[in-house]
Scaffold this active site. Structure first.
Site, PDB file in Angstrom:
ATOM      1  CB  SER A 270      -0.846  -0.024   1.282  1.00 43.92           C
ATOM      2  OG  SER A 270      -1.389   1.245   1.561  1.00 43.92           O
TER       3      SER A 270
ATOM      4  CE1 TYR B 264      -4.389  -2.159   5.130  1.00 48.96           C
ATOM      5  CE2 TYR B 264      -3.270  -0.109   4.600  1.00 48.96           C
ATOM      6  CZ  TYR B 264      -3.964  -1.238   4.196  1.00 48.96           C
ATOM      7  OH  TYR B 264      -4.222  -1.436   2.858  1.00 48.96           O
TER       8      TYR B 264
HETATM    9  P1  NAD Z   1     -11.719  -6.332  -0.010  1.00 45.57           P
HETATM   10  O1  NAD Z   1     -12.304  -6.203   1.342  1.00 45.57           O
HETATM   11  O2  NAD Z   1     -12.537  -5.945  -1.206  1.00 45.57           O
HETATM   12  O3  NAD Z   1     -11.196  -7.821  -0.271  1.00 45.57           O
HETATM   13  C1  NAD Z   1     -10.445  -8.493   0.684  1.00 45.57           C
HETATM   14  C2  NAD Z   1     -10.655  -9.991   0.513  1.00 45.57           C
HETATM   15  O4  NAD Z   1      -9.792 -10.642   1.448  1.00 45.57           O
HETATM   16  C3  NAD Z   1     -12.091 -10.453   0.820  1.00 45.57           C
HETATM   17  O5  NAD Z   1     -12.541 -11.318  -0.203  1.00 45.57           O
HETATM   18  C4  NAD Z   1     -11.941 -11.197   2.155  1.00 45.57           C
HETATM   19  O6  NAD Z   1     -12.860 -12.266   2.306  1.00 45.57           O
HETATM   20  C5  NAD Z   1     -10.510 -11.692   2.059  1.00 45.57           C
HETATM   21  N1  NAD Z   1      -9.936 -11.978   3.371  1.00 45.57           N
HETATM   22  C6  NAD Z   1      -9.984 -11.216   4.498  1.00 45.57           C
HETATM   23  N2  NAD Z   1      -9.377 -11.849   5.516  1.00 45.57           N
HETATM   24  C7  NAD Z   1      -8.915 -13.036   5.019  1.00 45.57           C
HETATM   25  C8  NAD Z   1      -8.220 -14.127   5.579  1.00 45.57           C
HETATM   26  N3  NAD Z   1      -7.876 -14.140   6.872  1.00 45.57           N
HETATM   27  N4  NAD Z   1      -7.920 -15.166   4.769  1.00 45.57           N
HETATM   28  C9  NAD Z   1      -8.285 -15.182   3.462  1.00 45.57           C
HETATM   29  N5  NAD Z   1      -8.966 -14.175   2.888  1.00 45.57           N
HETATM   30  C10 NAD Z   1      -9.287 -13.119   3.656  1.00 45.57           C
HETATM   31  O7  NAD Z   1     -10.365  -5.479   0.060  1.00 45.57           O
HETATM   32  P2  NAD Z   1      -9.387  -4.873  -1.070  1.00 45.57           P
HETATM   33  O8  NAD Z   1      -9.510  -3.402  -0.989  1.00 45.57           O
HETATM   34  O9  NAD Z   1      -9.559  -5.569  -2.354  1.00 45.57           O
HETATM   35  O10 NAD Z   1      -7.986  -5.236  -0.403  1.00 45.57           O
HETATM   36  C11 NAD Z   1      -7.128  -6.238  -0.917  1.00 45.57           C
HETATM   37  C12 NAD Z   1      -5.708  -5.905  -0.491  1.00 45.57           C
HETATM   38  O11 NAD Z   1      -5.334  -4.643  -1.047  1.00 45.57           O
HETATM   39  C13 NAD Z   1      -5.501  -5.781   1.019  1.00 45.57           C
HETATM   40  O12 NAD Z   1      -4.258  -6.346   1.379  1.00 45.57           O
HETATM   41  C14 NAD Z   1      -5.473  -4.282   1.241  1.00 45.57           C
HETATM   42  O13 NAD Z   1      -4.730  -3.929   2.387  1.00 45.57           O
HETATM   43  C15 NAD Z   1      -4.769  -3.842  -0.033  1.00 45.57           C
HETATM   44  N6  NAD Z   1      -4.959  -2.444  -0.364  1.00 45.57           N
HETATM   45  C16 NAD Z   1      -6.206  -1.933  -0.568  1.00 45.57           C
HETATM   46  C17 NAD Z   1      -6.345  -0.598  -0.879  1.00 45.57           C
HETATM   47  C18 NAD Z   1      -7.685   0.033  -1.111  1.00 45.57           C
HETATM   48  O14 NAD Z   1      -7.744   1.271  -1.133  1.00 45.57           O
HETATM   49  N7  NAD Z   1      -8.746  -0.725  -1.290  1.00 45.57           N
HETATM   50  C19 NAD Z   1      -5.215   0.215  -0.999  1.00 45.57           C
HETATM   51  C20 NAD Z   1      -3.965  -0.337  -0.791  1.00 45.57           C
HETATM   52  C21 NAD Z   1      -3.849  -1.677  -0.477  1.00 45.57           C
END
Ligand code: NAD
Length: 260
Positions: free
Chosen positions: A142, A155
């Site tokens: 991130s 985080y």
């Molecule tokens: P999201 O909530 O849409 O998807 C996350 C997925 O992870 C879900 O399907 C959930 O069921 C799964 N998950 C959660 N805990 C889990 C576990 N213990 N084991 C297996 N699966 C699990 O979130 P997203 O925004 O797509 O985030 C995905 C990644 O991207 C994360 O690591 C997040 O930190 C990172 N990220 C997101 C953003 C953003 O702005 N959305 C920015 C930077 C980084």
């Protein structure tokens, strides 16, 4: 014919948001995504969606902090396809609170999903990648792998930590032709972010529109959200690189929020 034809990628957290987009794009390029998620129903639905488009996909129930579940998900994948070419360690959650109010249990839960999850999936995939003398691991970092924000102590800590893990994998994996890199997105409108907007508004005492404009997108060059497409593109760029020329690196995809 694409470089991903017939390649197998375990993508954690691929039932939603960024991980799902990576799976869709990988499949569109001929790859076989393994949708490894806590939410098996949503993972199954994603796999069915991909199969309906004529590709292959495999849904696996995996809590990334459960060592036995990770070991089984990896073993089931190898049993079905004979290999793992790519791991995208993407599953994650967000919890926002000021440090002084942060429950210790929430601190541990967040660190565990991001760091223990990355460690366990790496450990079990590496064994197969080393045997094949080939592999690519991409961690979902991130902007918070490089930069801090209020309310996000665990985080920011976890996302910085992934860069350390990536560098060790790059060093240990090199002799086996295994690479590791980190993609570092800015804010992307996924369920993870949609949940955070009202929570941040409450903690900071401002409106949801102000959270978006004055907190989340304040330092971007154009006030725009990064998209799941943007992030998937960067992940597949790293995943498709076939030499150790690009390893141990991190790439920020954030509309200029953070500039190296
Ligand atoms: P999201 O909530 O849409 O998807 C996350 C997925 O992870 C879900 O399907 C959930 O069921 C799964 N998950 C959660 N805990 C889990 C576990 N213990 N084991 C297996 N699966 C699990 O979130 P997203 O925004 O797509 O985030 C995905 C990644 O991207 C994360 O690591 C997040 O930190 C990172 N990220 C997101 C953003 C953003 O702005 N959305 C920015 C930077 C980084």
């Amino acid at each position: 014919m694409s470089k991903f034809d017939g390649k197998v990628a375990i993508i954690t957290g691929a039932a939603s948001g960024i991980g799902k987009e990576i799976a869709l794009r990988f499949a569109a390029l001929g790859g076989i995504p393994v949708i490894a998620d806590l939410n098996l129903e949503a993972a199954d639905a994603t796999a069915q969606e991909l199969k309906a488009k004529g590709g292959d996909a495999f849904a696996v129930a995996m809590d990334v902090v459960d060592e036995a579940a990770v070991e089984k998900g990896v073993a089931d994948t190898v049993q079905k396809y004979g290999k793992i070419d790519i791991l995208v360690s993407n599953a994650g959650i967000q919890i926002v609170k000021p440090l002084v109010d942060f429950p210790f249990a929430d601190w541990k839960k967040l660190l565990s999903i991001h760091l223990d999850g990355a460690f366990l999936t790496t450990k079990y995939c590496l064994k197969h990648m080393y045997a094949a003398k080939s592999g690519s691991i991409v961690y979902m970092g991130s902007v918070h792998s490089k930069e801090a924000s209020k309310l996000k102590a665990p985080y920011v800590t976890a996302k910085h930590g992934l860069i350390g893990l990536c560098k060790v994998v790059a060093k240990e994996g090199a002799e086996f032709n295994v690479r590791a890199n980190v993609v570092c997105p800015g804010f992307v409108r996924t369920p993870l972010v949609d949940k955070q907007i009202p929570e941040q508004a409450k903690e900071l005492g401002i409106s949801e529109a102000e959270v978006i404009k004055n907190v989340m997108l304040k330092d971007t060059v154009d006030g725009e959200f990064t998209t799941t497409d943007d992030v998937a593109e960067a992940v597949l760029f790293f995943a498709g690189m076939e030499t150790n020329a690009l390893t141990g690196q991190s790439l920020v995809v954030s509309h200029g929020w953070f500039m190296q």
